[in-house]
Structures are given as structure tokens and as C-alpha cells.
Design an enzyme around this catalytic site. Structure first.
Site, mmCIF file in Angstrom:
data_model
loop_
_atom_site.group_PDB
_atom_site.id
_atom_site.type_symbol
_atom_site.label_atom_id
_atom_site.label_comp_id
_atom_site.label_asym_id
_atom_site.label_seq_id
_atom_site.Cartn_x
_atom_site.Cartn_y
_atom_site.Cartn_z
ATOM 1 N N HIS A 117 -1.688 -10.641 -1.529
ATOM 2 C CA HIS A 117 -1.779 -9.194 -1.634
ATOM 3 C C HIS A 117 -3.048 -8.783 -2.345
ATOM 4 O O HIS A 117 -3.581 -9.521 -3.179
ATOM 5 C CB HIS A 117 -0.579 -8.620 -2.400
ATOM 6 C CG HIS A 117 0.686 -8.598 -1.599
ATOM 7 N ND1 HIS A 117 0.888 -7.714 -0.563
ATOM 8 C CD2 HIS A 117 1.805 -9.358 -1.679
ATOM 9 C CE1 HIS A 117 2.088 -7.923 -0.047
ATOM 10 N NE2 HIS A 117 2.660 -8.929 -0.689
ATOM 11 N N HIS A 160 7.255 -8.107 -3.166
ATOM 12 C CA HIS A 160 7.491 -8.918 -4.366
ATOM 13 C C HIS A 160 7.385 -8.038 -5.605
ATOM 14 O O HIS A 160 8.233 -8.102 -6.503
ATOM 15 C CB HIS A 160 6.475 -10.053 -4.459
ATOM 16 C CG HIS A 160 6.871 -11.294 -3.737
ATOM 17 N ND1 HIS A 160 6.930 -11.368 -2.362
ATOM 18 C CD2 HIS A 160 7.230 -12.527 -4.203
ATOM 19 C CE1 HIS A 160 7.288 -12.591 -2.011
ATOM 20 N NE2 HIS A 160 7.491 -13.311 -3.103
#
Length: 407
Positions: free
Chosen positions: A223, A176
Site C-alpha cells: 500500500h 488492513h
């Protein structure tokens, strides 16, 4: 040795799920099951030696993995996942909750596959082509790095996980963060020669959008800070290395007689040779989707160039930004709806037909949905489907707009 320990301690700190959990709490997102589900979960001792050991174990990828879309089991973070039930959470800041969920959506493959064609249809095919190229490059490198490094995502608890589909994927780097950085700054670097705009405003927008997407990966618990930093850094390095060759590749992509062959064979080869894991992960399928989109789009742009109908902005470049009148917004919305229907319809038809052919070829019962995870079925059906989507978006849709008076 001391320098190595200090470096590993810093990496362990950036990889620590508690750092992500603290960011979530600062933003008003709290885990509410941790207190009464502590049985079977014990925190590891802390200290410099433990941090260094934990960093070494994380960086070597020594983690026990769990199949399907559930969190990785790994010993080094001091937790053991005792069940598959999703932890409950409490939202105390709904503004940030929706802001980061929307921002996370800006980094998904579906968003790019849906919205990048709109740049082609309503702004400039040149920019769309450049963005698709860079998006595919950084995503492929990022996905492969994930499955080679095999570093886990943040553990829950202490982290709240707001997404589950990609939880069986590995964590580092954050694709991302890579995609958001590459898309934002590729536009910033490529647009000045095509469209008139104030560079400082473009820079502010690029930094804001990429930052929101990166922070959303922490907020959603998908993350660690290290994953995001590495994603941004790797994307920046890729752009720095490739930038001098962007124009050369554009010329090859549009004019070389072997361009369509390269555009189809290289992505297909990369899809079939994608690293194998000992458990199913969505990375191979998502990567094949991206590579197929690139293949179809590349062939489509080459065809348009050969036909002499590239649908580029009229006038002397750089052209002014389109004026946002009511008519322009209505035409843009109509193009989005017509184009979206064309892409969704193409995807559904080609996906259905390709799965029927593959199921028949490999003699798989049509009711066996799990067969789609097999490489010999997943790769060809996704690649063919999204190659068709890319072809329709780049060749057919604009010609439909002409027939309907939308272009």
C-alpha cells in the site's frame, strides 16, 4: 485552480511508490534487481505539472490492469512492468523484517477468523460479537471501495513486494489499516463495561497494534501512504457514525425474532451483488468469507440467547481480568487446540461437500480448479462454508468444552 493543483500534488506525493520505497530502505529492505533490469523501465519526468497530472490520472483510476496475482500495469507512475518474475531483495534489518511480517499477519482475514473465536471461548462472547460486527462492516465497505475506485497498488520497482496473493487487488483504502483500527478501538470502547483494566494501558496497546499493522503495509510494499491514511480515516468515520447504535444493534441481534433471517439473507445478498471486475481478484471471495462468518456467528449468538446459555463472564460486570496462572494458560491452550480443530474440520468438510454439490449442479469437471473463481460457485461455497464455521464457533465449541471439562 491553484488550490486544486496543490491538493492534487499532495495526494500524488502520498500515492508515490518512491515514498514507500524510501520507507522500506530506512527499515533495511532493499531492492537488488533494479540496477540490472532497468531495460524497458524508465522514470517519468518530475515537476509540479507532472505531479498534478499524475494525481488526476490516479484518482480517476485510469490504469491498465493485469489479471491474476501480478502487479498492475499503469502508465502514470512512469514504469512498465516487463515481466512476471518477482524482484529480489536484500534484508539488512532482520528484526524489523520479522516484526512487520508478523504485524502484517495480524491484519489478514485468516488471523481474525482464527483468533476472534478465542475471545468468545476464553474471555467474553459479548466482545467477540461486537468485534465481528465491526470487522465485517469496515471490511465490506473497504473492499467495495477498492473495487469501485480502482486505484493501483505501489509499482515494483521501486517498491519491494513481499506479498503476492492480493497483488491483483486494488489499493485504496488499505483494509488492513481499516480492520486494525476498528478492532483495536472497538475493544477499547467496549471492554470497560465488561472487564476491569486501566484505560491508558488499553489505549497504548490499541495505538501500538494498529500502528504496527498500518506500517507493515508500507514495509511489505502492498500500500501507499495515501492508502493507509485513508484506511485509518474511513474506519474512524465508520466507528464515529455507528457508535451511538451499537447497543441498539446488540439488542436486535440477540432478541429480535427476525434476527436470524436478516443475519443470513443480508450478507448473502451483499455477496452476490459484490461489484464485478474485468479481471479476477480475491476481494469478492475474501469478502464473502467475512460475510459468511458474520452470518453464522450472528445466528449462533441468537440461538444461545434463546436457549439462555450465553457463556458470558460470571459475577458483577465489569469483572477482573483473568489471572494468568499456569493452569489458566494450559486451559486456554487446550481450548484453542480443540476449538481450532473443530473450526478447521468444519471448514474442510463443508467446503468439500459444497464444492462437490456445486460442481455437479453446474456440470463442471472436478479437476477444474479455476471454476472456483466463477461467481456462481465461489460465492455459495465460501458463504456456506464460513457460515458453518461461524455456527460451530458460537454454538457448538463451548458445549464441547463443557463436556471435556474445559469450561
Amino acid at each position: 485552480m491553484q488550490m486544486e493543483t496543490v491538493t492534487l500534488e499532495h495526494l500524488a506525493y502520498l500515492q508515490d511508490p518512491e515514498l514507500v520505497a524510501r520507507f522500506q530502505r530506512r527499515c533495511g529492505l532493499y531492492l537488488v534487481e533494479g540496477a540490472h533490469q532497468s531495460g524497458g523501465r524508465s522514470r517519468a519526468p518530475t515537476g509540479d505539472s507532472v505531479l498534478a497530472d499524475k494525481a488526476r490520472e490516479h484518482l480517476r483510476g485510469r490504469c491498465d490492469r493485469q489479471d491474476m496475482n501480478s502487479n498492475f500495469r499503469h502508465k502514470e507512475n512512469g514504469y512498465a512492468d516487463g515481466g512476471s518474475r518477482r524482484p529480489q531483495y536484500e534484508v539488512r534489518n532482520w528484526l524489523l523484517y520479522f516484526l512487520f511480517l508478523i504485524s502484517a499477519g495480524l491484519g489478514h482475514e485468516v488471523f481474525y477468523i482464527t483468533c476472534l473465536p478465542c475471545i468468545h471461548w476464553s474471555l467474553d462472547p459479548f466482545l467477540c460479537r461486537r468485534l465481528v460486527n465491526m470487522w465485517t462492516l469496515v471490511m465490506y465497505i473497504g473492499q467495495v471501495m477498492k473495487d469501485l475506485l480502482k486505484l493501483p497498488r505501489p509499482a515494483s520497482p521501486p517498491v519491494v513486494k513481499l506479498e503476492t496473493r492480493v497483488d491483483a487487488e486494488y489499493g485504496l483504502p488499505s483494509t488492513h489499516a481499516m480492520a486494525a483500527t476498528a478492532i483495536s478501538f472497538t475493544v477499547l470502547l467496549s471492554a470497560p463495561s465488561r472487564i476491569q483494566f486501566q484505560f491508558e494501558v488499553g489505549l497504548l496497546i490499541a495505538v501500538t497494534l494498529s500502528s504496527l499493522v498500518c506500517l507493515s503495509r508500507l514495509y511489505t510494499g502492498m500500500h501507499s501512504v495515501l492508502d493507509v491514511i485513508c484506511g485509518i480515516s474511513i474506519s474512524g468515520i465508520i466507528m464515529f457514525i455507528t457508535y451511538p447504535f451499537w447497543e441498539t444493534f446488540d439488542h436486535f441481534q440477540l432478541n429480535s425474532p427476525i434476527s436470524p433471517v436478516v443475519a443470513l439473507t443480508v450478507p448473502l445478498l451483499l455477496s452476490y451483488t459484490y461489484p464485478e471486475l474485468d479481471h479476477y481478484s480475491t476481494t469478492r471471495g475474501d469478502t464473502t468469507t467475512i460475510l459468511g462468518s458474520l452470518a453464522g456467528s450472528s445466528v449462533g449468538y441468537w440461538v444461545n440467547e434463546q436457549l439462555g446459555q450465553t457463556f458470558e463472564p460470571q459475577g458483577v460486570l465489569p469483572v477482573p481480568l483473568p489471572t494468568l496462572t499456569a493452569k489458566a494458560l494450559a486451559v486456554g491452550a487446550a481450548r484453542f487446540l480443540v476449538g481450532g480443530v473443530a473450526l478447521v474440520g468444519t471448514r474442510q468438510v463443508v467446503k468439500t461437500l459444497s464444492l462437490q454439490v456445486l460442481y455437479s449442479w453446474y456440470r463442471v469437471p472436478k479437476s477444474d480448479d479455476s471454476a472456483r473463481r466463477r461467481r456462481e460457485i465461489e460465492v455459495p461455497y465460501k458463504f456456506v462454508t464460513y457460515t458453518a464455521v461461524g455456527l460451530v464457533h458460537s454454538i457448538l465449541v463451548n458445549r464441547v468444552f463443557i463436556l471435556l471439562g474445559l469450561l
